[in-house]
Every structure is written in C-alpha cells, then in structure tokens.
Design an enzyme around this catalytic site. Structure first.
Site, PDB file in Angstrom:
ATOM      1  N   HIS A  82     -42.832  64.692  -3.371  1.00 43.58           N
ATOM      2  CA  HIS A  82     -43.075  65.591  -2.244  1.00 43.58           C
ATOM      3  C   HIS A  82     -44.147  66.621  -2.641  1.00 43.58           C
ATOM      4  O   HIS A  82     -45.063  66.892  -1.885  1.00 43.58           O
ATOM      5  CB  HIS A  82     -41.759  66.280  -1.876  1.00 43.58           C
TER       6      HIS A  82
ATOM      7  N   LYS B 183     -45.725  68.427  12.468  1.00 45.90           N
ATOM      8  CA  LYS B 183     -44.261  68.390  12.605  1.00 45.90           C
ATOM      9  C   LYS B 183     -43.664  69.741  12.238  1.00 45.90           C
ATOM     10  O   LYS B 183     -44.098  70.366  11.273  1.00 45.90           O
ATOM     11  CB  LYS B 183     -43.715  67.302  11.663  1.00 45.90           C
TER      12      LYS B 183
ATOM     13  N   ASP C 227     -46.609  63.969   9.505  1.00 46.17           N
ATOM     14  CA  ASP C 227     -46.825  65.407   9.309  1.00 46.17           C
ATOM     15  C   ASP C 227     -47.988  65.624   8.337  1.00 46.17           C
ATOM     16  O   ASP C 227     -48.504  64.670   7.738  1.00 46.17           O
ATOM     17  CB  ASP C 227     -45.542  66.106   8.805  1.00 46.17           C
TER      18      ASP C 227
ATOM     19  N   ASP D  60     -11.675  57.262 -13.179  1.00 47.49           N
ATOM     20  CA  ASP D  60     -12.140  58.524 -12.581  1.00 47.49           C
ATOM     21  C   ASP D  60     -13.608  58.472 -12.155  1.00 47.49           C
ATOM     22  O   ASP D  60     -14.172  59.465 -11.710  1.00 47.49           O
ATOM     23  CB  ASP D  60     -11.931  59.683 -13.566  1.00 47.49           C
TER      24      ASP D  60
ATOM     25  N   GLU E 177     -16.311  58.074 -13.992  1.00 43.80           N
ATOM     26  CA  GLU E 177     -17.336  58.482 -14.957  1.00 43.80           C
ATOM     27  C   GLU E 177     -18.161  57.278 -15.397  1.00 43.80           C
ATOM     28  O   GLU E 177     -17.672  56.153 -15.439  1.00 43.80           O
ATOM     29  CB  GLU E 177     -16.678  59.156 -16.181  1.00 43.80           C
TER      30      GLU E 177
HETATM   31  C1  R5P Z   1     -40.782  65.643   4.508  1.00 42.34           C
HETATM   32  O1  R5P Z   1     -41.803  66.338   4.565  1.00 42.34           O
HETATM   33  C2  R5P Z   1     -40.832  64.233   4.038  1.00 42.34           C
HETATM   34  O2  R5P Z   1     -42.146  63.805   3.853  1.00 42.34           O
HETATM   35  C3  R5P Z   1     -40.155  63.291   5.025  1.00 42.34           C
HETATM   36  O3  R5P Z   1     -40.872  63.322   6.251  1.00 42.34           O
HETATM   37  C4  R5P Z   1     -38.726  63.685   5.271  1.00 42.34           C
HETATM   38  O4  R5P Z   1     -38.035  63.819   4.042  1.00 42.34           O
HETATM   39  C5  R5P Z   1     -38.044  62.655   6.126  1.00 42.34           C
HETATM   40  O5  R5P Z   1     -36.747  63.085   6.395  1.00 42.34           O
HETATM   41  P1  R5P Z   1     -35.934  62.498   7.622  1.00 42.34           P
HETATM   42  O6  R5P Z   1     -35.950  61.000   7.509  1.00 42.34           O
HETATM   43  O7  R5P Z   1     -34.539  63.064   7.434  1.00 42.34           O
HETATM   44  O8  R5P Z   1     -36.577  63.011   8.873  1.00 42.34           O
END
Ligand code: R5P
Length: 288
Positions: free
Chosen positions: A128, A188, A165, A38, A40
């Site tokens: 993050h 971004k 970003d 299964d 697990e």
């Molecule tokens: C978001 O702020 C993270 O720093 C990455 O830029 C994001 O997780 C990247 O995701 P993806 O590859 O789906 O664009």
C-alpha cells in the site's frame, strides 16, 4: 540455495524453487495428526539447511501465519543457515503504516522488527505504501505484481483498465503498459471499512471490456462501487484484478457485479489464477 515455505505459501514456495532451480525443503506443520488442540502452530524442517542461503516464503495473513513465519525463521537460523531471505508475498499489517492516532502501534514496522531477528533481508510485493520499507531494520524491497497481472489481462483481451482510486494509478499505469491498453482512474473517498464513495467521472468505456486493477481486494466494496459506475457507462465486460485477494466478509457477494475476478497467488483463494513466482525468482536473483 534452498527454499522453505510456510503453510500460507507452500505452493508459491515450490514454484519459486522451480524457477530458481533450487531445492525445496519440506516442512512438517503438525506433530500429531490434527495439530495442537489449542491451535498453536508447529514447524519442523525435514531437510538440512546448514551453510545454505535459505529463501523463506510466507504470507503474513491470517495472524497465525505471522507466528509460523517467526518459528520457521528461528528454526532455519538454529539449523545453521548462512543467510535468510524473507519473502513475504502479502505483507499483512502493511496497511497500518503510520501512527494515525496517539498510542497506536505502527504495525508494519512492528512486524519488520521481528522479521529482522532471524532474517537478513526482506522482499515483499505491491505494498500500500512502499515508503515504509525504508524504515525497516533490514534491507527491504518491493517487488511489483503488476507484470503478472498485465500478462494475464493481455491474454484475456481486455481493452481498458481502471484504477479505482489515486493510490492505484501507479498500478494501472504499469499493468496498462504491459497489457498495451489505455487506462483511467477514479477519485474515491472511504466512508468506513465497508463503504466507499466515488466522484462521478466520464469514462471512455462504452462497449469495452474493462479490468479494475487494485493492490488489494478486501471486502470488495471498492470493486462493487467501481463496477456499478462502469456498467452505468456502458462497459460490456467487467473484470476485477488484484495482486492480493483477501476476500473477507461480503466480498463474494460484492464481486458478483463482475464477470470475472482474478488475483495472484500471494494469498491462496479460488481466484488466485496468476502466479508471481517468476517475479519473486527474478528479484531473488537480483539480490546477488
Ligand atoms: C485501498 O486504498 C486499497 O488500495 C484497496 O482499494 C482497498 O484495500 C480495497 O478494500 P475493499 O475491497 O474493502 O474496498
């Protein structure tokens, strides 16, 4: 000190053990060949850990690896370890770091609450939002993956770094200082899980070898959009570099816009060319 690795992080656990000159404890992950029908998880420590400080290394992605982390932590505690340090190289669920809508789980905190049942402290890498660590019930620290990426980018003769970003500015600053090259960043806007839009900006990249540096590559949408902008402004080589390479859905197709893709070994993949074992070993030593 002994080092135990979950099946998401076996090689990294061995590399950390080597860096620390500590014993690596083998683990059986299958009771019967092929495992449970299964699906697990099963774990069994194959060496004693009684009275030891145990470093448990396990990335919490994909989901079954979360269960395996809890099984291992419980087995280590039951086997009499005196101290358990959880090293979660990629903290899966870390991006749900607040309640965006009423009734949601703050998933990053949920995982931490359960890690704290059997572990005394937690180390993770390039989150993050590292602020969330302050809300965890055990001492929790972020280790940076940027020195490892910076060293690689220096050796691969990159001459410019780009943060895709605002959130990645702290990453590109650190990697740029180590690689000894200038950097810039984009603004971004995320439209949905697969699509991002960037604000046009003049970048000094004509004829340059440029690395886009981010914490995570998931679908590769962010990288593909940034790479297109770099090409349109005359960059002659584009490298995608991240700490955590999830590479889900269409990521491989999206990343074809890059000449090279590299990630660290927090998540196993063919792109994981840089080990963060030295960074974790130094952080473990610093815990005392
Ligand atoms: C978001 O702020 C993270 O720093 C990455 O830029 C994001 O997780 C990247 O995701 P993806 O590859 O789906 O664009």
């Amino acid at each position: 000190m002994k080092v135990v690795g979950g099946s998401a992080s076996t090689s990294l656990a061995k590399a950390i053990a080597r860096e620390l000159a500590a014993d690596h404890v083998e683990v059986a992950f299958e009771r019967h060949p092929g495992g449970f029908p299964d699906g697990e998880r099963y774990v069994r420590l194959l060496a004693p850990v009684r009275g030891e400080h145990v470093v448990l290394v396990q990335t919490t992605h994909p989901d079954a690896m979360v269960v395996e982390l809890f099984l291992l932590a419980d087995a280590i505690r039951d086997a009499g370890a005196s101290r358990v340090t959880a090293v979660i190289p990629y903290y899966g669920y870390g991006r749900q770091d607040k309640r965006f809508l009423d009734g949601e789980a703050v998933s990053a905190k949920t995982i931490a609450k359960h890690v704290a049942v059997d572990c005394d402290e937690l180390l993770t890498m390039t989150m993050h939002n590292p602020e969330i660590l302050k809300t965890f019930p055990i001492p929790s620290h972020e280790v940076s993956g940027m020195p490892a990426l910076g060293r690689y980018l220096k050796s691969s003769k990159v001459d410019f770094l780009l943060a895709p970003d605002d959130n990645a500015v702290r990453f590109v600053k650190e990697a740029g200082a180590i690689a000894g090259v200038p950097w810039d960043y984009l603004q971004k806007e995320r439209i949905d899980s697969y699509t991002v839009r960037i604000t046009p900006k003049k970048l000094a990249v004509k004829g340059k070898s440029v690395a886009i540096v981010d914490d995570v590559i998931s679908t590769g949408g962010t990288i593909a959009t940034s790479a297109k902008e770099l090409r349109s402004q005359g960059a002659h080589r584009v490298i995608a570099a991240c700490v955590h390479g999830l590479f889900v859905d269409n990521a491989e197709a999206n990343l074809k816009s890059c000449d090279e893709v590299i990630s660290t070994d927090t998540i196993r993949s063919p792109h994981a060319k840089v080990s963060v074992a030295p960074e974790f070993a130094a952080a473990i030593r610093a815990l005392g």
